[in-house]
Design a protein around this motif. Structure first.
Motif, PDB file in Angstrom:
ATOM      1  N   UNK A 288     -35.390  18.016   6.341  1.00 18.93           N
ATOM      2  CA  UNK A 288     -36.227  18.260   7.519  1.00 18.93           C
ATOM      3  C   UNK A 288     -36.414  19.755   7.779  1.00 18.93           C
ATOM      4  N   UNK A 289     -36.464  20.539   6.708  1.00 19.01           N
ATOM      5  CA  UNK A 289     -36.694  21.974   6.836  1.00 19.01           C
ATOM      6  C   UNK A 289     -35.484  22.781   7.240  1.00 19.01           C
ATOM      7  N   UNK A 290     -34.315  22.145   7.311  1.00 15.95           N
ATOM      8  CA  UNK A 290     -33.088  22.822   7.743  1.00 15.95           C
ATOM      9  C   UNK A 290     -32.080  22.798   6.588  1.00 15.95           C
ATOM     10  N   UNK A 291     -31.470  23.948   6.309  1.00 18.19           N
ATOM     11  CA  UNK A 291     -30.433  23.997   5.275  1.00 18.19           C
ATOM     12  C   UNK A 291     -29.259  23.156   5.745  1.00 18.19           C
ATOM     13  N   UNK A 292     -28.940  22.133   4.976  1.00 13.47           N
ATOM     14  CA  UNK A 292     -27.836  21.233   5.348  1.00 13.47           C
ATOM     15  C   UNK A 292     -26.565  21.533   4.584  1.00 13.47           C
ATOM     16  N   UNK A 293     -26.702  22.063   3.372  1.00  9.75           N
ATOM     17  CA  UNK A 293     -25.518  22.407   2.594  1.00  9.75           C
ATOM     18  C   UNK A 293     -25.881  23.446   1.550  1.00  9.75           C
ATOM     19  N   UNK A 294     -24.894  24.218   1.176  1.00 12.24           N
ATOM     20  CA  UNK A 294     -25.062  25.194   0.103  1.00 12.24           C
ATOM     21  C   UNK A 294     -24.658  24.569  -1.215  1.00 12.24           C
ATOM     22  N   UNK A 295     -23.964  25.323  -2.002  1.00 14.17           N
ATOM     23  CA  UNK A 295     -23.566  24.898  -3.347  1.00 14.17           C
ATOM     24  C   UNK A 295     -22.799  23.578  -3.303  1.00 14.17           C
ATOM     25  N   UNK A 296     -23.165  22.695  -4.201  1.00 13.04           N
ATOM     26  CA  UNK A 296     -22.530  21.377  -4.290  1.00 13.04           C
ATOM     27  C   UNK A 296     -21.125  21.493  -4.871  1.00 13.04           C
ATOM     28  N   UNK A 297     -20.238  20.652  -4.368  1.00 16.99           N
ATOM     29  CA  UNK A 297     -18.891  20.569  -4.948  1.00 16.99           C
ATOM     30  C   UNK A 297     -18.826  19.450  -5.979  1.00 16.99           C
ATOM     31  N   UNK A 298     -19.912  18.652  -6.094  1.00 19.28           N
ATOM     32  CA  UNK A 298     -19.930  17.533  -7.035  1.00 19.28           C
ATOM     33  C   UNK A 298     -20.582  17.876  -8.364  1.00 19.28           C
TER      34      UNK A 298
ATOM     35  N   UNK B   4     -42.320  15.421   4.378  1.00 17.70           N
ATOM     36  CA  UNK B   4     -41.005  15.885   4.820  1.00 17.70           C
ATOM     37  C   UNK B   4     -40.578  17.106   4.002  1.00 17.70           C
ATOM     38  N   UNK B   5     -39.941  18.050   4.663  1.00 22.56           N
ATOM     39  CA  UNK B   5     -39.452  19.260   3.998  1.00 22.56           C
ATOM     40  C   UNK B   5     -38.022  19.012   3.521  1.00 22.56           C
ATOM     41  N   UNK B   6     -37.873  18.039   2.615  1.00 21.20           N
ATOM     42  CA  UNK B   6     -36.581  17.722   2.011  1.00 21.20           C
ATOM     43  C   UNK B   6     -36.599  18.255   0.582  1.00 21.20           C
ATOM     44  N   UNK B   7     -35.745  19.233   0.311  1.00 22.79           N
ATOM     45  CA  UNK B   7     -35.745  19.899  -0.990  1.00 22.79           C
ATOM     46  C   UNK B   7     -34.323  20.063  -1.504  1.00 22.79           C
ATOM     47  N   UNK B   8     -34.179  19.941  -2.813  1.00 21.28           N
ATOM     48  CA  UNK B   8     -32.911  20.240  -3.469  1.00 21.28           C
ATOM     49  C   UNK B   8     -33.172  21.404  -4.408  1.00 21.28           C
ATOM     50  N   UNK B   9     -32.458  22.501  -4.198  1.00 13.80           N
ATOM     51  CA  UNK B   9     -32.593  23.669  -5.056  1.00 13.80           C
ATOM     52  C   UNK B   9     -31.491  23.604  -6.106  1.00 13.80           C
ATOM     53  N   UNK B  10     -31.895  23.615  -7.366  1.00 12.29           N
ATOM     54  CA  UNK B  10     -30.908  23.536  -8.443  1.00 12.29           C
ATOM     55  C   UNK B  10     -31.279  24.487  -9.561  1.00 12.29           C
ATOM     56  N   UNK B  11     -30.291  24.759 -10.382  1.00 12.03           N
ATOM     57  CA  UNK B  11     -30.492  25.644 -11.526  1.00 12.03           C
ATOM     58  C   UNK B  11     -29.584  25.159 -12.649  1.00 12.03           C
ATOM     59  N   UNK B  12     -29.751  25.781 -13.773  1.00 14.44           N
ATOM     60  CA  UNK B  12     -28.884  25.513 -14.908  1.00 14.44           C
ATOM     61  C   UNK B  12     -27.438  25.761 -14.485  1.00 14.44           C
ATOM     62  N   UNK B  13     -26.542  24.916 -14.939  1.00 16.83           N
ATOM     63  CA  UNK B  13     -25.126  25.085 -14.619  1.00 16.83           C
ATOM     64  C   UNK B  13     -24.549  26.273 -15.373  1.00 16.83           C
ATOM     65  N   UNK B  14     -23.644  26.968 -14.719  1.00 19.40           N
ATOM     66  CA  UNK B  14     -22.947  28.075 -15.379  1.00 19.40           C
ATOM     67  C   UNK B  14     -22.264  27.534 -16.631  1.00 19.40           C
ATOM     68  N   UNK B  15     -22.491  28.189 -17.743  1.00 17.42           N
ATOM     69  CA  UNK B  15     -21.868  27.787 -19.002  1.00 17.42           C
ATOM     70  C   UNK B  15     -22.617  26.682 -19.730  1.00 17.42           C
ATOM     71  N   UNK B  16     -23.674  26.153 -19.120  1.00 20.55           N
ATOM     72  CA  UNK B  16     -24.434  25.100 -19.773  1.00 20.55           C
ATOM     73  C   UNK B  16     -25.317  25.647 -20.883  1.00 20.55           C
ATOM     74  N   UNK B  17     -25.472  24.880 -21.938  1.00 21.08           N
ATOM     75  CA  UNK B  17     -26.328  25.280 -23.054  1.00 21.08           C
ATOM     76  C   UNK B  17     -27.778  25.285 -22.605  1.00 21.08           C
ATOM     77  N   UNK B  18     -28.586  26.081 -23.309  1.00 21.92           N
ATOM     78  CA  UNK B  18     -30.015  26.080 -23.042  1.00 21.92           C
ATOM     79  C   UNK B  18     -30.478  27.349 -22.368  1.00 21.92           C
TER      80      UNK B  18
END
Length: 146
Positions: free
Chosen positions: A123-133, A88-102
């Motif tokens: 399923x290969x389709x963008x379902x949401x952009x930036x998380x609010x959580x 399945x083409x289920x992916x979560x794209x994440x990065x270091x949080x703004x202001x986070x150490x490291x």
């Protein structure tokens, strides 16, 4: 061996250490134990893997594997949990949080910072952009025109 967010954190670290000593990290999976008395924990898995990477003596990339590939294998989610042709083409794209150490995502998680989610693809389709959580990610993916 499931380590859960709504469980005893000290026991989770103990179980992780035993599994590591025995060379059995492939048996460790992550969960939330939701819904629980405290409700559903939308960031439960991220919080648990961040706790294990920052306090449990394992590399952040190993913690991500416990949450994804190990859990998919144990729960028999045959086409999920790994990035591979035919799955399945289920992916979560994440990065270091703004202001986070490291210095980058993995270093930041190792220091105990939650990552920021920039996009979710199901399923290969963008379902949401930036998380609010989650905290905002430093870099957010963008969809380019075909």
């Amino acid at each position: 061996l499931e380590i859960v967010h709504n469980g005893n954190l000290r026991t989770g670290l103990f179980v992780l250490d035993l599994a590591r000593q025995r060379g059995e990290l492939s048996r460790v999976i992550l969960g939330t134990d939701s819904p629980a008395g405290s409700g559903v924990q939308p960031l439960g898995i991220l919080r648990t893997l961040t706790m294990l990477a920052s306090l449990g003596g394992i590399a952040p990339e190993v913690a991500f594997c416990l949450a994804s590939g190990n859990t998919a294998r144990v729960r028999r989610l045959d086409d999920r949990g790994l990035i591979e042709v035919g799955r399945a083409a289920d992916l979560i794209f994440m990065d270091q949080a703004i202001g986070g150490a490291g210095d980058g995502l993995l270093d930041s998680v190792a220091l105990g910072n939650l990552p920021g989610i920039g996009m979710v693809v199901i399923d290969g389709v963008v379902r949401t952009g930036r998380s609010r959580n989650t905290p905002p990610a430093m870099r957010v993916p963008e969809v380019l025109p075909a």
